[in-house]
Write a protein that holds these residues in place. Structure first.
Motif, PDB file in Angstrom:
ATOM      1  N   SER A 231       0.832  -1.202   0.000  1.00  0.00           N
ATOM      2  CA  SER A 231       0.000   0.000   0.000  1.00  0.00           C
ATOM      3  C   SER A 231       0.861   1.245   0.000  1.00  0.00           C
ATOM      4  O   SER A 231       0.502   2.260  -0.586  1.00  0.00           O
TER       5      SER A 231
ATOM      6  N   ASN B 110     -10.678  11.348   9.023  1.00  0.00           N
ATOM      7  CA  ASN B 110     -10.571  10.005   8.452  1.00  0.00           C
ATOM      8  C   ASN B 110     -11.117   8.928   9.373  1.00  0.00           C
ATOM      9  O   ASN B 110     -11.571   7.881   8.921  1.00  0.00           O
ATOM     10  N   GLN B 313      -3.137  -2.529   9.362  1.00  0.00           N
ATOM     11  CA  GLN B 313      -4.253  -2.233   8.470  1.00  0.00           C
ATOM     12  C   GLN B 313      -3.851  -1.174   7.462  1.00  0.00           C
ATOM     13  O   GLN B 313      -4.296  -1.186   6.323  1.00  0.00           O
ATOM     14  N   LEU B 314      -2.983  -0.247   7.889  1.00  0.00           N
ATOM     15  CA  LEU B 314      -2.552   0.806   6.965  1.00  0.00           C
ATOM     16  C   LEU B 314      -1.540   0.277   5.962  1.00  0.00           C
ATOM     17  O   LEU B 314      -1.616   0.580   4.775  1.00  0.00           O
ATOM     18  N   THR B 315      -0.587  -0.541   6.433  1.00  0.00           N
ATOM     19  CA  THR B 315       0.512  -0.909   5.553  1.00  0.00           C
ATOM     20  C   THR B 315       0.277  -2.217   4.802  1.00  0.00           C
ATOM     21  O   THR B 315       0.885  -2.436   3.783  1.00  0.00           O
ATOM     22  N   ILE B 325      -7.773   0.682   5.203  1.00  0.00           N
ATOM     23  CA  ILE B 325      -7.180   1.965   5.585  1.00  0.00           C
ATOM     24  C   ILE B 325      -8.161   2.755   6.449  1.00  0.00           C
ATOM     25  O   ILE B 325      -7.773   3.406   7.419  1.00  0.00           O
ATOM     26  N   ALA B 328      -7.872   1.465   9.816  1.00  0.00           N
ATOM     27  CA  ALA B 328      -6.648   1.932  10.465  1.00  0.00           C
ATOM     28  C   ALA B 328      -6.861   3.306  11.088  1.00  0.00           C
ATOM     29  O   ALA B 328      -6.474   3.550  12.231  1.00  0.00           O
ATOM     30  N   TRP B 329      -7.493   4.203  10.353  1.00  0.00           N
ATOM     31  CA  TRP B 329      -7.710   5.553  10.880  1.00  0.00           C
ATOM     32  C   TRP B 329      -8.624   5.518  12.096  1.00  0.00           C
ATOM     33  O   TRP B 329      -8.408   6.238  13.067  1.00  0.00           O
TER      34      TRP B 329
ATOM     35  N   PHE C 127       0.679   8.468  10.817  1.00  0.00           N
ATOM     36  CA  PHE C 127      -0.496   8.545   9.936  1.00  0.00           C
ATOM     37  C   PHE C 127      -0.658   9.964   9.419  1.00  0.00           C
ATOM     38  O   PHE C 127      -0.892  10.195   8.238  1.00  0.00           O
ATOM     39  N   ILE C 242       6.667   4.768   8.906  1.00  0.00           N
ATOM     40  CA  ILE C 242       5.541   5.012   8.012  1.00  0.00           C
ATOM     41  C   ILE C 242       5.867   6.093   6.996  1.00  0.00           C
ATOM     42  O   ILE C 242       5.536   5.985   5.825  1.00  0.00           O
TER      43      ILE C 242
END
Lengths: 373, 359, 314
Positions: A231, B110, B313-315, B325, B328-329, C127, C242
Motif C-alpha cells: 500500500s 478520516n 491495516q494501513l501498511t 485503511i 486503520a484511521w 499517519f 511510516i
C-alpha cells in the motif's frame, strides 16, 4: 462529598471493572468454541477435529484469511491458525516441528529440504505453489495511458540508470508515444518482502546485463524512493507524477500498469497469464515425487504468460505421525487448491487462481498425505 | 492575540532617565499593524501565485516588520525590540499550534468514517473486505496494558518509597540517575530486550502477550518511579514525625499515613504512565505480533493490539485497500480517545482524591 | 529535588519483622530496576553477539556490520538533529508565551493541551505525516530545489511524494515539541520572582526582563529538555517507518527521495520477515541505538542535575 478516600477508590475500581465486564461479551463475528457450531457444515464431508497450525509468509495473509473462513465453514471442528511470521520464520518453525505446515515465498533450499525430510520422519515433503499473484509494474505519468517496457528498460529504471521518461530506451519501447521530459522516480519496498525477492529475481534473470544484484527480499541498491508495504508503494506512486513501482497486480487500482516485454510482444499482467507462467515452468529437478517447487520461467517468450509473479508455497509432510493431523492437513490443502478455495483467495487477496493442470498435479500430492505407518 | 497590546508594567510616573521617549502607540495599533502586514503578505503571495505556506510566511514577516518599525520609530529602540519579541513569540506559538490542530483534524476526518458499532464488537476473523473491527485489538490492548500496570506499579511504587523513605548514599544516587536515564530508553529497544529475553528460553519464533507487557513495563516503571517520588516527597515530614511519636513502626507509617496522603498524586501518576504506554507500537510489533481472531490469553500465542492493528491495516491492507485503511484511521482515533480519556481520569483523580488540607 | 530534607529517623531500638520485610522489598525494587537496565544491555549484547562475530558474507546484504549500521546511525542522527533545530526555538517560544505573554486562564488551558499532545501515540503522528504533512510539503521542496539548489542540503531532485528526511525531521519536531516546551515552561515559571520584579522596577521592558532574569536562569533547563527531546527523536520508530522513504546510502540532501533510514524504523520494517542472523543483525543495530540514547540521556541528566544542585544552593 464526604466519602472517605478508600470508599471513593473502591467505587471507582468497581465502576471500571463493571465497564470491562460489560464490554467483554465476545466478538459478534466469532463463535465461542470451535466445535459448538458444527450444525451447518456440509453433510458429505467427514467431520474432523483437532488443531492445525501454520506459519510463514505474510504475503499470503489476506488469502489465508479467506481460506480460514472457507475451511472453518466446512470443518468447524478443526481449530486453525496461521501465524504470519515471515517466510524464513515459517520454514524454520516447520522444520523445528513447531507447526504443521509452512507458507513460504521461496521453496526450501537443499539444506532445508534435508532438514525438513528429517522432521517428517524421513518421509517426503510436499511443496505446493498454491498462491500465485502477478506483480504489476505500476506508474503515474500524466498523459501516458499505455506504456510498454522491455525487461532491460525495467531493470535500467529500477537500477537508476534511466532517469528521465524521454530516455531513448523508453522511447524505443513506445514508438509514437510522446514522453515528457520528467524525472523518473522508481519506488521500491522499504520492508523485507517476498514481492521484492520475486521482482529482483525477475530482473536478474530477464536483464542480467543491466541488473547485476542477486535476488533479495531487501532492496539491494541504495537510492530511489522506498515505501512501506504494497500500500505504501501504491500511495507513493499515486502521489508523485513520474513515479513507477512494483506491487501486487490487484492493488494497482487507478494507476497505469505497464506492459512488460515478453519475447517480441508486450504483455499486461492478468491472473490467467500469471497462473500460466507458473504452470508451464519447470519443476526443480532432483526432488521428491510430491515436491512441486518450480523454477519460474522468467525468460519465457510465450505471449500468454506474464513472467513477473510472486509464487508462495505451502510446505508440509506427506506423512504425519497423527491421523487427525494428516486428515486436517489433507482437508485444508484440498480446500485451498479447490476451485472454491482459489476463487475465495482471488476475491480476498486478488491472487491468480491456479490452472486446472496445476490443481490436478497438486491433488496427487494431497491424496498421498497419510499417517506414518 | 490581543494581549500583545496590553502594556507591560512599566513606570507610570514621569521621570528623567534613559527612556528617551514617552510616546506610546495607541492600544490596538500593534494588533492592527500586524493584521495589515498579514493582509499585505496575502496580497503579495496572491500576485506570485497563491500558496498557503508562502502566504503565512510573507504575512508573518511583514506583520512583524510593520509592528517593529512603527514601534521603533514612535516608541524608541528598546520598546521596539520588546514589541518585536512579542510578535515573534506569539507567531511562533501560533505556528506551533498549526500542525497540532492539523493532526487532530486529519484523524477525526478520516477516523469517523468507520466509527460504528461493528468496529467495536467484531474482530477480523474471517473478515474479507468490508466490515470487521478492532474488538480483538481493543481487548488485547486493555489486557496487555493491565498486565503492564500490574507488573510496573508495585515495583515502581516500592522503588519510589525506597528512594524517598529508605535510600541513602551511593545506591540512592545511582538509582535516581539510572531511573532518569531509563525514561529515555527507545521503545523499540525495550521491545528487543523482551524479545531477546524470551527468545533465549523459547526460541526465536516466540510471540506472547506477556512479552509485550514486559517490554512496556521497562518503559513504564521509570515513569512511575519519577512521578511517585515527586509526590511522596511532598508529604510533610510533620505527619511522619507525629506517627513515629505515637510509636507506629516505620512501615505502617508509610502504608497508613504517607501513601494515603499522597494517594491522589500517585493515582494521577499511574494513570498518566498508562496513557504513555498504551499507544506504544514498536515494542508490541516485535513481541506480540498480530492476529485476526480474539486471543484473551496473554500467556499463549499472539495477540492483537490497537496500535499494531492500526499499523498493519494501513501498511498491509487486503483487497480493496480502502476498507482496511479506513479501519486503520478509526483505530488511531480510538487510540487517541483512550489516551485523552486517561488524561481526563488523571485530572479527576487529582481533583477528587486530593486531601483537603492547606491552602 | 533537594528541597526536602531527609525524613526523620524512626525510633531505633527494635526493628520489627514487618519493617524488615517492607524495607527489604522497597530496596529490592530499587535494585531490581538497576538489574533490568543491566539486563537490557546484557540480553541485547547476547543476542547481537552472533552478528558481531559473523563473517560479512553471512550478514544481510553481504556487507560488514559497520557498513550495515553506519548509514542507519547517520540517518538516525540527522533526523533527530533536524527535529531538535526546529523544535527547540519553537518550544522556547511556546514556553515563554504561556508563562509570560498569554492571559493567565488561556495559559493554563494551553499548558494542558500541550501536555495532552505529548501523549498522542507515535503511530498517529506517522499517519498524519503521510496523509497530511508530506503531500503539503511537496510544492515547498520543488521551490527549494529550484531556488536554493546550490546549497547541498537542498540539492534535489525534489521528492515527488514529500517523504523525505526534512519531512521526517519536521514530524519528529512536532512530536518532541510538547516535551521540550513542558520542561522549559517549568523552569521559566520557576525563575525567581524577586529578580523579575527587580528588573521591571528598574524600567526594563518585558523582553529585557526575560532576557536578564528568566533566560539565564532557565538556560540549562532548556538544554536538558532539548536533550531529552533529542533522545526521544533518536528512538522514534513508527512515525519514521511510516513516513520516511529510507532507501539507504549516506547523503546530506534533505529533500530527495533517497534517504538513509533510521535504526529504529529499519528494525520495525525488517523484523517481521527476518530470521536467523538477520534478527541478530537488527538487534546489533538496536544495541547501537541503545548506546547512543543512553549517552544522550546521561548528558541531559547531568546538565539538568547540575542546574538543580546550583539552584538548591539558593
Amino acid at each position: 462529598m464526604k466519602l472517605s478516600t478508600t470508599t471513593r477508590a473502591a467505587a471507582l475500581s468497581t465502576g471500571l471493572a463493571a465497564t470491562l465486564a460489560l464490554a467483554a461479551c465476545g466478538a459478534a463475528n466469532e463463535t465461542s468454541g470451535g466445535s459448538g457450531a458444527a450444525g451447518s457444515a456440509g453433510a458429505g464431508a467427514e467431520q474432523l477435529s483437532g488443531d492445525l497450525v501454520g506459519a510463514g509468509a505474510s504475503s499470503q495473509q489476506a488469502a489465508m484469511q479467506a481460506w480460514q473462513a472457507g475451511f472453518n465453514s466446512q470443518q468447524p471442528g478443526v481449530s486453525f491458525s496461521y501465524d504470519p511470521v515471515g517466510s524464513g520464520g515459517g520454514r524454520e518453525q516447520f522444520i523445528a516441528g513447531g507447526t504443521d505446515f509452512a507458507g513460504s515465498d521461496a521453496a526450501l533450499d537443499d539444506e532445508e529440504l534435508a532438514a525438513a525430510q528429517e522432521r517428517c520422519g524421513g518421509g517426503e515433503v510436499f511443496e505446493l505453489a498454491n498462491y500465485v499473484s502477478g506483480i504489476a509494474v505500476v506508474y503515474n505519468l500524466e498523459g501516458v495511458d499505455e506504456l510498454n517496457l522491455a525487461p532491460a528498460t525495467v531493470a535500467g529504471i529500477f537500477a537508476g540508470q534511466i532517469t528521465t521518461w524521454n530516455d531513448p530506451a523508453i522511447a524505443a519501447d513506445n514508438p509514437g508515444v510522446t514522453l515528457p521530459d520528467l524525472a523518473v522516480t522508481p519506488v521500491h519496498r522499504a520492508d523485507d518482502s517476498g514481492t521484492t525477492t520475486n521482482f529482483t529475481d525477475y530482473l536478474s534473470q530477464a536483464a542480467p546485463e543491466v541488473w547485476t544484484s542477486e535476488p533479495d527480499g531487501e532492496w539491494p541498491l541504495p537510492g530511489g524512493e522506498a515505501a512501506n508495504g504494497t500500500s505504501g508503494v501504491i500511495s507513493a506512486v499515486q502521489a508523485g507524477n513520474g513515479a513507477i513501482g512494483y506491487a501486487d497486480e490487484s492493488q494497482a487500482g487507478a494507476l497505469g500498469v505497464a506492459k512488460i516485454g515478453v519475447g517480441s510482444e508486450f504483455v499486461a499482467p492478468s491472473p490467467e497469464a500469471a497462473a500460466a507462467v507458473v504452470a508451464n515452468s519447470e519443476r526443480v529437478a532432483g526432488r521428491g515425487e510430491y515436491d512441486f517447487a518450480v523454477e519460474v520461467n522468467r525468460t519465457t517468450t510465450s505471449a500468454d504468460e506474464y513472467p513477473i509473479v510472486l509464487v508462495s508455497y505451502h510446505i508440509g509432510c506427506v506423512e504425519y505421525d497423527d491421523q487427525a493431523k494428516a486428515d486436517a492437513v489433507k482437508a485444508f490443502m484440498g480446500y485451498v487448491v479447490s476451485e472454491e478455495g482459489q476463487t475465495a483467495a482471488a476475491d480476498a487477496a486478488g491472487s491468480s487462481p491456479i490452472t486446472a493442470d496445476a490443481r490436478e498435479q497438486a491433488q496427487t500430492a494431497i491424496d498421498a498425505i497419510t499417517v506414518a505407518s | 492575540m490581543s494581549t500583545q497590546t496590553s502594556p507591560a508594567p512599566a513606570p507610570v510616573t514621569e521621570r528623567p532617565g534613559p527612556v528617551q521617549s514617552h510616546r506610546r502607540l495607541p492600544r490596538f495599533a500593534a494588533t492592527g499593524l500586524y493584521l495589515a502586514g498579514l493582509v499585505l503578505g496575502a496580497l503579495l503571495s496572491a500576485l506570485t501565485g497563491f500558496n498557503l505556506a508562502l502566504t503565512v510566511v510573507y504575512g508573518a514577516v511583514l506583520g512583524t516588520l510593520a509592528v517593529w518599525l512603527t514601534s521603533r520609530a514612535v516608541e524608541g529602540r528598546r520598546k521596539g525590540t520588546d514589541r518585536l519579541v512579542t510578535c515573534i513569540v506569539t507567531t511562533a506559538f501560533v505556528i506551533a499550534m498549526v500542525p497540532l490542530a492539523s493532526l487532530v483534524y486529519t484523524v477525526l476526518d478520516n477516523g469517523l468514517r468507520r466509527f460504528d458499532a461493528a468496529f467495536f464488537n467484531s474482530s477480523m476473523l474471517g473478515v474479507v473486505g468490508e466490515g470487521g473491527g478492532a474488538y480483538h485489538a481493543i481487548f488485547g490492548t486493555l489486557i496487555i496494558t493491565l498486565l503492564t500496570t500490574v507488573i510496573s506499579v508495585p515495583i515502581g511504587l516500592l522503588a519510589a518509597i525506597y528512594l524517598v523513605e529508605y535510600g541513602t548514599g551511593r545506591l540512592k544516587r545511582a538509582i535516581t540517575f539510572l531511573v532518569d536515564v531509563m525514561t529515555g530508553i527507545p521503545s523499540i529497544v525495550a521491545g528487543l530486550f523482551a524479545f531477546a529475553l524470551f527468545a533465549l528460553f523459547f526460541g526465536p519464533g516466540v510471540r506472547l502477550g506477556v512479552m509485550g507487557a514486559i517490554a512496556l513495563s521497562v518503559l513504564m516503571i521509570p515513569v512511575i518511579v519519577r512521578s511517585s517520588e515527586e509526590v511522596l516527597k511532598l508529604v510533610p515530614n510533620e505527619l511522619r514525625e507525629a506517627s513515629y511519636a505515637l510509636g507506629v513502626p516505620k512501615w505502617r507509617t508509610i502504608v497508613k499515613v504517607v501513601i494515603p496522603t499522597a494517594i491522589a498524586g500517585l493515582g494521577t501518576g499511574v494513570t498518566l504512565a498508562v496513557a504513555r504506554v498504551i499507544g506504544e507500537t514498536a515494542p508490541l510489533l516485535v513481541t506480540v505480533g498480530i492476529i485476526n481472531g480474539t486471543n484473551l490469553n496473554p500467556f499463549e500465542g499472539r495477540m492483537a493490539t490497537l496500535p499494531v492493528f492500526a499499523f498493519y491495516q494501513l501498511t498491509q491492507p487486503g483487497y480493496p485497500p480502502e476498507l482496511a485503511i479506513e479501519r486503520a484511521w478509526t483505530a488511531a482515533l480510538v487510540l487517541i480517545m483512550l489516551v485523552m480519556a486517561l488524561n481526563v481520569v488523571a485530572r479527576l483523580i487529582s481533583r477528587f482524591f486530593a486531601p483537603k488540607t492547606g491552602r | 529535588m533537594t528541597l526536602t530534607s531527609a525524613p526523620p529517623t524512626p525510633p531505633r531500638p527494635k526493628r520489627r519483622v514487618g519493617d524488615r520485610i517492607f524495607a527489604g522489598s522497597a530496596s529490592g525494587s530499587g535494585i531490581l530496576i538497576l538489574l533490568v537496565l543491566a539486563g537490557v544491555a546484557i540480553f541485547l549484547i547476547g543476542e547481537a553477539w552472533p552478528a558481531i562475530t559473523a563473517a560479512a558474507a553471512d550478514l544481510p546484504g553481504g556487507q560488514t556490520l559497520t557498513a550495515y549500521i553506519g548509514p542507519l546511525v547517520f540517518g538516525t542522527l540527522i533526523a533527530a538533529v533536524i527535529a531538535l533545530l526546529v523544535a527547540t526555538p519553537l518550544a522556547v517560544a511556546i514556553a515563554l508565551y504561556i508563562t509570560y505573554y498569554a492571559p493567565r486562564r488561556l495559559a493554563t488551558a494551553m499548558g494542558y493541551v500541550i501536555d495532552l499532545l505529548a501523549a498522542i501515540p507515535s503511530v498517529v503522528y506517522g499517519f498524519w505525516g503521510i496523509a497530511a504533512l508530506a503531500p503539503a510539503l511537496v510544492p515547498l521542496y520543488g521551490w527549494l530545489a529550484e531556488n536554493l539548489g546550490f546549497i547541498p542540503l537542498f540539492a534535489g531532485p525534489a521528492s515527488a511524494t514529500g517523504r523525505t528526511m526534512l519531512t521526517i525531521g519536521l514530524v519528529l519536531a512536532v512530536m518532541i515539541l510538547p516535551i521540550i516546551s513542558a520542561i522549559s515552561r517549568e523552569v521559566f515559571s520557576q525563575a525567581p520572582a524577586l529578580h523579575r520584579e527587580a528588573a521591571l522596577a528598574l524600567g526594563a521592558t518585558r523582553w529585557e526582563m526575560i532576557r536578564m532574569a528568566v533566560l539565564p536562569y532557565g538556560k540549562s533547563g532548556v538544554i536538558g529538555g532539548a536533550m531529552l527531546g533529542l533522545g526521544r527523536a533518536l528512538g522514534e520508530t513508527m512515525a519514521v517507518a511510516i513516513v520516511l522513504s529510507g532507501s539507504g546510502g549516506i547523503t546530506f540532501n534533505l529533500i530527495s527521495s533517497s534517504n538513509p533510514s533510521t535504526i529504529a524504523a529499519n528494525i520495525a520494517l525488517q523484523f517481521p520477515e527476518s530470521t536467523g542472523l538477520a534478527v541478530n543483525t537488527l538487534i546489533a543495530s538496536g544495541l547501537a541505538l541503545f548506546a547512543i540514547t543512553m549517552a544522550v540521556n546521561m548528558l541531559a541528566r547531568w546538565i539538568v542535575n547540575r542546574r538543580a544542585d546550583f539552584s538548591g544552593a539558593n
